[in-house]
Design a protein around this motif. Structure first.
Motif, mmCIF file in Angstrom:
data_model
loop_
_atom_site.group_PDB
_atom_site.id
_atom_site.type_symbol
_atom_site.label_atom_id
_atom_site.label_comp_id
_atom_site.label_asym_id
_atom_site.label_seq_id
_atom_site.Cartn_x
_atom_site.Cartn_y
_atom_site.Cartn_z
ATOM 1 N N ALA A 409 0.829 -1.210 0.000
ATOM 2 C CA ALA A 409 0.000 0.000 0.000
ATOM 3 C C ALA A 409 0.859 1.254 0.000
ATOM 4 O O ALA A 409 0.521 2.263 -0.644
ATOM 5 C CB ALA A 409 -0.935 -0.015 1.211
ATOM 6 N N ALA A 410 1.987 1.224 0.714
ATOM 7 C CA ALA A 410 2.888 2.378 0.745
ATOM 8 C C ALA A 410 3.502 2.625 -0.632
ATOM 9 O O ALA A 410 3.675 3.781 -1.054
ATOM 10 C CB ALA A 410 3.977 2.159 1.789
ATOM 11 N N PHE A 411 3.849 1.549 -1.344
ATOM 12 C CA PHE A 411 4.392 1.718 -2.696
ATOM 13 C C PHE A 411 3.316 2.247 -3.646
ATOM 14 O O PHE A 411 3.588 3.123 -4.485
ATOM 15 C CB PHE A 411 4.969 0.398 -3.205
ATOM 16 N N HIS A 412 2.108 1.744 -3.513
ATOM 17 C CA HIS A 412 1.015 2.248 -4.349
ATOM 18 C C HIS A 412 0.779 3.726 -4.080
ATOM 19 O O HIS A 412 0.536 4.516 -5.016
ATOM 20 C CB HIS A 412 -0.260 1.443 -4.053
ATOM 21 N N ASN A 413 0.886 4.128 -2.817
ATOM 22 C CA ASN A 413 0.693 5.532 -2.458
ATOM 23 C C ASN A 413 1.730 6.425 -3.136
ATOM 24 O O ASN A 413 1.429 7.533 -3.589
ATOM 25 C CB ASN A 413 0.780 5.685 -0.941
ATOM 26 N N MET A 414 2.964 5.939 -3.216
ATOM 27 C CA MET A 414 3.996 6.712 -3.919
ATOM 28 C C MET A 414 3.687 6.815 -5.402
ATOM 29 O O MET A 414 3.872 7.870 -6.029
ATOM 30 C CB MET A 414 5.371 6.060 -3.718
ATOM 31 N N MET A 415 3.231 5.725 -5.987
ATOM 32 C CA MET A 415 3.025 5.683 -7.433
ATOM 33 C C MET A 415 1.872 6.569 -7.884
ATOM 34 O O MET A 415 1.872 7.079 -9.006
ATOM 35 C CB MET A 415 2.810 4.234 -7.873
ATOM 36 N N ILE A 416 0.886 6.784 -7.001
ATOM 37 C CA ILE A 416 -0.261 7.620 -7.383
ATOM 38 C C ILE A 416 -0.148 9.032 -6.824
ATOM 39 O O ILE A 416 -1.041 9.863 -7.028
ATOM 40 C CB ILE A 416 -1.588 6.990 -6.919
ATOM 41 N N GLY A 417 0.943 9.324 -6.090
ATOM 42 C CA GLY A 417 1.079 10.645 -5.501
ATOM 43 C C GLY A 417 0.087 10.895 -4.394
ATOM 44 O O GLY A 417 -0.536 11.966 -4.317
ATOM 45 N N GLY A 418 -0.052 9.927 -3.503
ATOM 46 C CA GLY A 418 -1.008 10.010 -2.403
ATOM 47 C C GLY A 418 -0.553 10.934 -1.290
ATOM 48 O O GLY A 418 0.366 11.752 -1.472
#
Length: 661
Positions: A409-418
């Motif tokens: 989830a943390a990597f996904h957050n980086m990839m979408i600019g969360g």
């Protein structure tokens, strides 16, 4: 030994574990132990004394050192060990100060509020250049609630005291870093904290190679050569009262000592690697060379991160990496910037939360400051033209589970600019949702989850099983309980994984091959069977001897799950066996847990795969029992052996004809 092997899901065969590298002079003594025991193994051999007022979760370290004192043990140079337990942690720190001032080698074991209570004395220990080493079971501090589990609040609260700080991820590093910290402390005249996560590392049993006594004696000098500040033949001024004209000069002059620590760390890491083959550094970069996104952190969940990085790269095709910070003081800013400067974004996980700092928690703030230096080309950095996007999150506070799904989830957050700041692992508006949570145990790994009651002896049995799997069957193991503040008399959960390779996962097991139910009331809940894999096995306590009676008392929902997943069900009256065997009333409750070991030997194929006879297996079992129960005497050990053999012989299976009728 006739073995009834439980069926397991088909798995890809793993190559047999290769023998440990033997080209190094001191490869280590293979064993299984937890982080606390690894530290004690080192300290009782190199130190002269401990000044401690042990506090959860450091208690087992203090208890282990004191046991050696009570047994009259001497260190490697023939000095009789001493243990001082004053009236508080503050006084324990003062004991360490006094012992070190007189030229002695002293240690301490503490956690949480105990460490914070010492803070006044920690400054003076550093100011007097005393090379004390304290072993910390890092623990959350009491704030909105009391918690005795893992957190980095305590060590961050003393990060400004002038002590070196080194963080272990597992039991192996806890023992190794204890030795390395001592060498650097004495070389630089600077005290050090050797830190491991409370319970999650201090109490987790793993496959370890302990430093050989010969190596420790070679790596660390004779404590009698330390400087005695109280020697009347060589008088020195230390700890005096100073006014405006002197204090600042003395304070700034101490930077001379701190400037040397980096070199001493490099030398110690290098010598340790040459002699043992185990390589460490200020940081460990894992698959970071071409990574677009990187996770940064300290402590045991960074091993979980490594397994997750492999999944993200090899399965999801994401250029992911992780950077473990092993040395927090002196802060390795340049090494961190060098590892992170080429990525698009990185996230810092921290096992604490400092909400009034608007720039992030301690590690995040330090990294941001290092990048600020890099942007301006100051403090030894090459000038950077741009900085990666920086995210940070609170993870694992109070031993809250940190799963692969949280890291993904943390990597996904980086990839979408969360969001720049977030938390993981709880249900909160700032929390990242956990969507993909894969099983990242080593291929071919075998896991067990147990449901018991505090005081039944199941947690100790789990450690005994891990010891046997590691020391007798030669497997890599990881065993740990889900400790609660309630402990005795209330539900507990314990976990065990056995594999042919190192187990990186440091999170609760959602998928298991073997479910052990020591507490029969647990079978009333459908949640108990959650995560048992198709074709898995259940071993449960039952007072009934007829399989029909056992089966009909399992709730209908659980019976349906057992049928659907083709789970095999075994049972035994562990309570009756313990009651009949135990010679002491207080052992009747505790011995029921050890019966499980007999079932384990029968349900798993390890004895057969190792081509071991009954006598060989039971010899290894007895040695493990002596480790955990030796202080109770030979009779208790033999009673435990009898319980194990009866569990092996009296375990029954509920036939498929009954389950599927």
């Amino acid at each position: 030994m006739t073995v009834a092997v439980a069926e397991r899901p088909t798995r890809t065969a793993e190559p047999q574990k290769q023998p440990a590298e033997t080209s190094h002079q001191y490869p280590g003594i293979p064993t299984t132990c937890d982080g606390a025991e690894a530290v004690v193994h080192v300290e009782v051999r190199i130190s002269q004394a401990a000044g401690a007022y042990p506090i959860t979760s450091s208690t087992t370290m203090g208890g282990g050192f004191n046991a050696s004192v009570m047994n009259g043990q001497t260190n490697l140079w023939g000095d009789k060990l001493m243990f001082f337990e004053p009236e508080s942690e503050h006084s324990a720190a003062a004991v360490c100060e006094g012992f070190a001032v007189a030229g002695g080698r002293v240690t301490n074991f503490t956690s949480g509020q105990g460490l914070v209570l010492m803070k006044e004395v920690l400054y003076t220990i550093a100011g007097k250049r005393l090379p004390v080493v304290m072993n910390i079971g890092a623990r959350a501090l009491t704030s909105q609630g009391l918690n005795v589990h893992a957190g980095h609040d305590d060590v961050m609260s003393v990060a400004d005291c002038g002590w070196g700080m080194i963080f272990a991820r597992n039991a192996q590093e806890a023992g190794d870093f204890c030795l390395i910290a001592r060498r650097v402390a004495e070389a630089s005249c600077t005290p050090f904290f050797n830190i491991q996560d409370g319970f999650l590392t201090t109490h987790t049993v793993e496959t370890v190679r302990l430093p050989e006594p010969e190596f420790m004696k070679e790596f660390i000098r004779d404590p009698k050569k330390l400087t005695n500040l109280m020697d009347p033949n060589n008088p020195m001024m230390s700890g005096v009262v100073q006014n405006q004209d002197s204090y600042m000069k003395g304070k700034i002059a101490q930077r001379w000592y701190y400037d040397q620590i980096g070199q001493h760390l490099e030398e110690a890491f290098g010598e340790f690697a040459r002699k043992t083959g185990r390589q460490y550094g200020n940081v460990e970069a894992y698959r970071c060379e071409d990574a677009d996104y990187i996770l940064v952190g300290m402590g045991c969940y960074m091993e979980t991160a490594k397994a997750t990085i492999d999944y993200l790269r090899d399965v999801k095709g994401i250029n992911a990496g992780c950077l473990t910070v092993l040395v927090f003081r002196p802060f390795p800013g340049k090494s961190i910037v060098d590892a992170l400067k080429g990525c698009k974004a990185f996230t810092v996980f921290e096992r604490m939360d400092d909400p009034l700092s608007t720039t992030g928690n301690h590690l995040t703030r330090e990294i941001k400051a290092a990048f600020c230096d890099a942007v301006t080309g100051q403090n030894g950095h090459e000038m950077l033209s741009q900085v990666p996007q920086i995210y940070h999150g609170a993870a694992g506070l109070g031993s809250r589970d940190v799963r692969p799904g949280d890291i993904i989830a943390a990597f996904h957050n980086m990839m979408i600019g969360g969001p720049d700041y977030f938390c993981v692992g709880i249900d909160h508006k700032s929390a990242l949702p956990r969507k993909d949570d894969p099983d990242l145990r080593p291929k071919g790994g075998y896991s067990m989850r147990g449901h018991s009651v505090g005081g039944f002896g199941s947690v100790t049995t789990n450690k005994v099983i891990a010891t046997i799997a590691g020391n007798v069957f030669g497997k890599d193991v990881q065993a740990y309980p889900k400790y609660g503040s309630e402990k005795k008399g209330l539900p507990t959960t314990y976990y065990l994984t056995i594999a042919n390779t190192h187990i990186n996962m440091h999170s609760e097991l959602e998928r298991v091959e073997l479910l052990c139910v020591n507490d029969p009331t647990a079978m009333l809940s459908p949640l108990t069977l959650k995560g048992v894999v198709d074709g898995g096995t259940i071993f449960m306590q039952s007072q009934y001897s007829d399989p029909v009676d056992v089966w009909k008392r399992i709730p209908a929902e659980n019976r349906q799950t057992i049928r659907q997943k083709k789970i095999r069900v075994y049972f035994c009256d562990m309570v009756r066996i313990a009651r009949e065997i135990a010679s002491e009333p207080d052992l009747q409750m505790r011995m029921q847990g050890i019966v499980l070991l007999g079932a384990f030997l029968k349900l798993t194929p390890y004895a057969r795969e190792a081509e071991m006879s009954d006598d060989q297996v039971y010899a290894g079992v007895q040695k493990a029992l002596e480790k955990y129960f030796g202080k109770r005497g030979a009779q208790v050990i033999q009673e435990n052996m009898t319980c194990i053999k009866r569990g092996y012989g009296e375990m029954q299976e509920i036939p498929g004809s009954i389950i599927n009728q």
